[in-house]
Scaffold this motif. Structure first.
Motif, PDB file in Angstrom:
ATOM      1  N   LEU A 174       0.827  -1.204   0.000  1.00 32.67           N
ATOM      2  CA  LEU A 174       0.000   0.000   0.000  1.00 32.67           C
ATOM      3  C   LEU A 174       0.866   1.260   0.000  1.00 32.67           C
ATOM      4  CD1 LEU A 174      -2.653  -0.978   2.725  1.00 32.67           C
ATOM      5  CD2 LEU A 174      -2.958  -1.033   0.241  1.00 32.67           C
ATOM      6  N   PRO A 175       0.379   2.344  -0.578  1.00 27.63           N
ATOM      7  CA  PRO A 175       1.096   3.625  -0.455  1.00 27.63           C
ATOM      8  C   PRO A 175       1.071   4.094   0.989  1.00 27.63           C
ATOM      9  CG  PRO A 175      -1.039   3.933  -1.514  1.00 27.63           C
ATOM     10  CD  PRO A 175      -0.833   2.460  -1.408  1.00 27.63           C
ATOM     11  N   PRO A 176       2.056   4.892   1.422  1.00 29.23           N
ATOM     12  CA  PRO A 176       2.131   5.318   2.827  1.00 29.23           C
ATOM     13  C   PRO A 176       0.853   5.945   3.374  1.00 29.23           C
ATOM     14  CG  PRO A 176       4.136   5.915   1.668  1.00 29.23           C
ATOM     15  CD  PRO A 176       3.192   5.384   0.630  1.00 29.23           C
ATOM     16  N   SER A 177       0.125   6.693   2.542  1.00 24.99           N
ATOM     17  CA  SER A 177      -1.077   7.378   3.020  1.00 24.99           C
ATOM     18  C   SER A 177      -2.219   6.418   3.350  1.00 24.99           C
ATOM     19  CB  SER A 177      -1.548   8.394   1.977  1.00 24.99           C
ATOM     20  OG  SER A 177      -1.849   7.736   0.757  1.00 24.99           O
ATOM     21  N   GLU A 178      -2.134   5.176   2.859  1.00 31.41           N
ATOM     22  CA  GLU A 178      -3.205   4.204   3.088  1.00 31.41           C
ATOM     23  C   GLU A 178      -2.855   3.156   4.143  1.00 31.41           C
ATOM     24  OE1 GLU A 178      -4.606   2.478  -0.540  1.00 31.41           O
ATOM     25  OE2 GLU A 178      -4.646   4.403  -1.599  1.00 31.41           O
ATOM     26  N   ARG A 179      -1.725   3.312   4.802  1.00 28.24           N
ATOM     27  CA  ARG A 179      -1.317   2.374   5.849  1.00 28.24           C
ATOM     28  C   ARG A 179      -1.949   2.787   7.172  1.00 28.24           C
ATOM     29  NH1 ARG A 179       5.114   2.402   4.132  1.00 28.24           N
ATOM     30  NH2 ARG A 179       4.832   1.362   2.107  1.00 28.24           N
ATOM     31  N   LEU A 180      -3.246   2.560   7.285  1.00 28.01           N
ATOM     32  CA  LEU A 180      -4.017   3.038   8.428  1.00 28.01           C
ATOM     33  C   LEU A 180      -4.356   1.888   9.375  1.00 28.01           C
ATOM     34  CD1 LEU A 180      -6.495   5.368   6.493  1.00 28.01           C
ATOM     35  CD2 LEU A 180      -4.288   5.970   7.508  1.00 28.01           C
ATOM     36  N   ILE A 181      -4.503   2.239  10.634  1.00 26.14           N
ATOM     37  CA  ILE A 181      -4.866   1.268  11.664  1.00 26.14           C
ATOM     38  C   ILE A 181      -5.673   1.995  12.736  1.00 26.14           C
ATOM     39  CG2 ILE A 181      -2.704   1.657  12.946  1.00 26.14           C
ATOM     40  CD1 ILE A 181      -2.768  -1.287  13.780  1.00 26.14           C
ATOM     41  N   SER A 182      -6.693   1.339  13.269  1.00 27.98           N
ATOM     42  CA  SER A 182      -7.497   1.973  14.318  1.00 27.98           C
ATOM     43  C   SER A 182      -6.686   2.028  15.618  1.00 27.98           C
ATOM     44  CB  SER A 182      -8.795   1.205  14.542  1.00 27.98           C
ATOM     45  OG  SER A 182      -8.537  -0.030  15.175  1.00 27.98           O
ATOM     46  N   TYR A 183      -7.023   2.985  16.464  1.00 29.34           N
ATOM     47  CA  TYR A 183      -6.289   3.156  17.717  1.00 29.34           C
ATOM     48  C   TYR A 183      -6.411   1.920  18.598  1.00 29.34           C
ATOM     49  CZ  TYR A 183      -5.157   4.753  22.410  1.00 29.34           C
ATOM     50  OH  TYR A 183      -4.627   4.852  23.670  1.00 29.34           O
ATOM     51  N   TYR A 184      -7.599   1.323  18.656  1.00 24.87           N
ATOM     52  CA  TYR A 184      -7.813   0.161  19.525  1.00 24.87           C
ATOM     53  C   TYR A 184      -7.057  -1.065  19.007  1.00 24.87           C
ATOM     54  CZ  TYR A 184     -11.391   3.156  21.478  1.00 24.87           C
ATOM     55  OH  TYR A 184     -12.032   4.210  22.080  1.00 24.87           O
ATOM     56  N   GLU A 185      -7.012  -1.220  17.695  1.00 25.69           N
ATOM     57  CA  GLU A 185      -6.222  -2.314  17.122  1.00 25.69           C
ATOM     58  C   GLU A 185      -4.739  -2.095  17.401  1.00 25.69           C
ATOM     59  OE1 GLU A 185      -5.244  -4.471  12.815  1.00 25.69           O
ATOM     60  OE2 GLU A 185      -6.782  -2.895  12.921  1.00 25.69           O
ATOM     61  N   CYS A 186      -4.334  -0.840  17.374  1.00 26.96           N
ATOM     62  CA  CYS A 186      -2.940  -0.493  17.651  1.00 26.96           C
ATOM     63  C   CYS A 186      -2.569  -0.842  19.090  1.00 26.96           C
ATOM     64  CB  CYS A 186      -2.730   1.000  17.388  1.00 26.96           C
ATOM     65  SG  CYS A 186      -0.998   1.513  17.309  1.00 26.96           S
ATOM     66  N   VAL A 187      -3.489  -0.575  20.026  1.00 18.44           N
ATOM     67  CA  VAL A 187      -3.252  -0.893  21.433  1.00 18.44           C
ATOM     68  C   VAL A 187      -3.126  -2.406  21.619  1.00 18.44           C
ATOM     69  CG1 VAL A 187      -4.264  -0.851  23.751  1.00 18.44           C
ATOM     70  CG2 VAL A 187      -4.354   1.190  22.327  1.00 18.44           C
ATOM     71  N   VAL A 188      -4.021  -3.163  20.965  1.00 18.52           N
ATOM     72  CA  VAL A 188      -3.973  -4.624  21.041  1.00 18.52           C
ATOM     73  C   VAL A 188      -2.653  -5.138  20.476  1.00 18.52           C
ATOM     74  CG1 VAL A 188      -5.002  -6.775  20.185  1.00 18.52           C
ATOM     75  CG2 VAL A 188      -6.476  -4.918  20.994  1.00 18.52           C
ATOM     76  N   GLN A 189      -2.227  -4.572  19.351  1.00 18.35           N
ATOM     77  CA  GLN A 189      -0.968  -4.978  18.735  1.00 18.35           C
ATOM     78  C   GLN A 189       0.213  -4.671  19.653  1.00 18.35           C
ATOM     79  OE1 GLN A 189       1.046  -3.031  15.123  1.00 18.35           O
ATOM     80  NE2 GLN A 189      -0.102  -4.704  14.156  1.00 18.35           N
ATOM     81  N   ALA A 190       0.203  -3.489  20.271  1.00 16.64           N
ATOM     82  CA  ALA A 190       1.277  -3.105  21.188  1.00 16.64           C
ATOM     83  C   ALA A 190       1.315  -4.025  22.405  1.00 16.64           C
ATOM     84  CB  ALA A 190       1.100  -1.650  21.635  1.00 16.64           C
ATOM     85  N   PHE A 191       0.122  -4.370  22.927  1.00  7.29           N
ATOM     86  CA  PHE A 191       0.051  -5.279  24.071  1.00  7.29           C
ATOM     87  C   PHE A 191       0.607  -6.650  23.693  1.00  7.29           C
ATOM     88  CE2 PHE A 191      -1.994  -8.503  26.654  1.00  7.29           C
ATOM     89  CZ  PHE A 191      -1.797  -8.021  27.940  1.00  7.29           C
ATOM     90  N   THR A 192       0.225  -7.157  22.530  1.00  5.37           N
ATOM     91  CA  THR A 192       0.678  -8.478  22.083  1.00  5.37           C
ATOM     92  C   THR A 192       2.192  -8.509  21.921  1.00  5.37           C
ATOM     93  OG1 THR A 192      -1.414  -8.799  20.900  1.00  5.37           O
ATOM     94  CG2 THR A 192       0.421 -10.260  20.306  1.00  5.37           C
TER      95      THR A 192
END
Length: 310
Positions: A85-103
Motif C-alpha cells: 500500500l502507499p504510505p497514506s493508506e497504511r491506516l490502523i485503528s487506535y484500539y487495534e494499535c493498542v492490542v498490537q502493542a500489548f501483544t
C-alpha cells in the motif's frame, strides 16, 4: 507550526520505506518466513500434544515458547499488506494499535520468562536428577506456566495502562508496527512516568533473565565438572547448549533494537532489526530444539516410514 489532531481514532503506520525493486523480493522473504514460523512452531506444539513420549516437562515447557513465537509474529500479516500500500493508506485503528502493542510487549516479555522457567527445569534435571520427578510434577508445570504468562501479563498491563491514559495529539506511528513507545510518543503530555516505568521494567526483566541464566548455568557447570559420569555430562551439555543457544539468539536480537533506538539517524536499520528480532528466534527455535531432541527426531523418522506405506 505543527498541526495537531487530538485523540484521533485512526492512526497511520510509517512502515517500510524500500524501493520498488526490493518491495516484492522482501515481501516474498517475509511471507515465506512467516509461513515457516507458523508451520514449524505449530508442528512442534501438535507433535508434543499427540506423542505421549514427549509428555515431559522440557517439551511441555517448550510448547509455551512455540505458542509465544506464533503470537509474537501476528504483526507480520499486516506488515505484508502495508508493504503493498502507499504510505497514506497504511491506516490502523487506535484500539487495534493498542492490542498490537500489548501483544508485542507481552510476547517479548514471555520470551524471557518462559526461558527462565525452562532454565529452572534444566537445573533440577541435572543438579537434582533423583528428585526431578518429585519436583517437576504436573502441578509444578502448571504453576511455572501460569507464573511465566501471569507475570508478563501484569507487567505489560501496567505498561500499556500508563500509555492509554494519555491524550493523543499526533496520528503517525513512527515504526513498522504499534508498540508501547510509539503509542506514548503520540501524546503531547508529560511522559516522565512512562519513561521511568518502562526503564525500570526493562532493567528488572533483563536483570532477572540474565541473572537466572548465569546462576543456573554456573551451578550446572559446577555439577558437571565435579561429576565423573561422561554420558550424563554429555547429555547435560547437549540439552543445556540448546537452551542457551535459543536464549542468546533472543537476547542479542533484543539488544540490537535497544542499541539502535539510541541512534535516530539509523531508523531504517532499526526497522529491519525489529523484523529480524521476530523472524530469526522464531525460525531457529523449532529447528534447534527439533534437531537436538532425540525424541522428536525418532518421531519424525517413524512418520517417514509410515507415510510411504499409506
Amino acid at each position: 507550526m505543527e498541526n495537531y489532531t487530538y485523540n484521533s481514532e485512526t492512526l497511520q503506520l510509517e512502515g517500510l520505506n524500500v524501493s520498488e525493486d526490493f518491495t516484492y523480493p522482501l515481501f516474498l522473504f517475509l511471507f515465506f518466513s512467516y509461513l515457516f514460523i507458523i508451520v514449524a512452531n505449530l508442528s512442534i506444539a501438535v507433535l508434543v500434544f499427540i506423542d505421549k513420549n514427549l509428555h515431559q516437562p522440557m517439551y511441555l515447557l517448550f510448547c509455551n515458547l512455540s505458542v509465544n513465537d506464533i503470537l509474537g509474529n501476528s504483526i507480520l500479516p499486516r506488515l505484508l499488506v502495508n508493504m503493498l500500500l502507499p504510505p497514506s493508506e497504511r491506516l490502523i485503528s487506535y484500539y487495534e494499535c493498542v492490542v498490537q502493542a500489548f501483544t508485542i510487549s507481552m510476547c517479548s516479555t514471555c520470551s524471557h520468562t518462559v526461558l527462565m522457567i525452562m532454565a529452572f527445569d534444566r537445573y533440577v534435571a541435572i543438579c537434582n536428577p533423583l528428585r526431578y520427578a518429585v519436583i517437576m510434577t504436573n502441578k509444578m508445570l502448571i504453576k511455572l506456566t501460569v507464573s511465566a504468562w501471569g507475570v508478563a501479563f501484569v507487567l505489560v498491563g501496567i505498561l500499556l495502562g500508563l500509555t492509554i491514559r494519555l491524550n493523543r495529539c499526533r496520528t503517525v506511528i513512527r515504526g513498522l508496527y504499534c508498540n508501547n513507545a510509539s503509542l506514548f510518543k503520540l501524546s503531547c503530555e508529560n511522559v516522565v512516568i512512562n519513561n521511568i516505568y518502562g526503564l525500570t521494567f526493562t532493567v528488572v526483566l533483563f536483570t532477572s533473565s540474565i541473572g537466572t541464566m548465569v546462576l543456573t548455568y554456573t551451578k550446572i557447570t559446577a555439577i558437571c565438572l565435579t561429576r565423573k559420569n561422561k554420558s550424563l555430562n554429555s547429555k547435560a551439555l547437549k540439552t543445556c547448549s540448546t537452551h542457551l543457544a535459543v536464549y542468546l539468539i533472543m537476547l542479542l536480537s533484543g539488544f540490537s533494537i535497544i542499541i539502535l533506538h539510541r541512534f535516530p539517524q539509523y531508523s531504517d536499520y532499526r526497522k529491519f532489526a525489529s523484523i529480524l528480532y521476530h523472524i530469526i528466534p522464531s525460525s531457529l527455535n523449532p529447528i534447534i530444539y527439533g534437531m537436538q531432541s532425540k525424541e522428536i527426531r525418532r518421531f519424525l523418522s517413524k512418520s517417514k516410514t509410515v507415510l510411504p506405506s499409506l
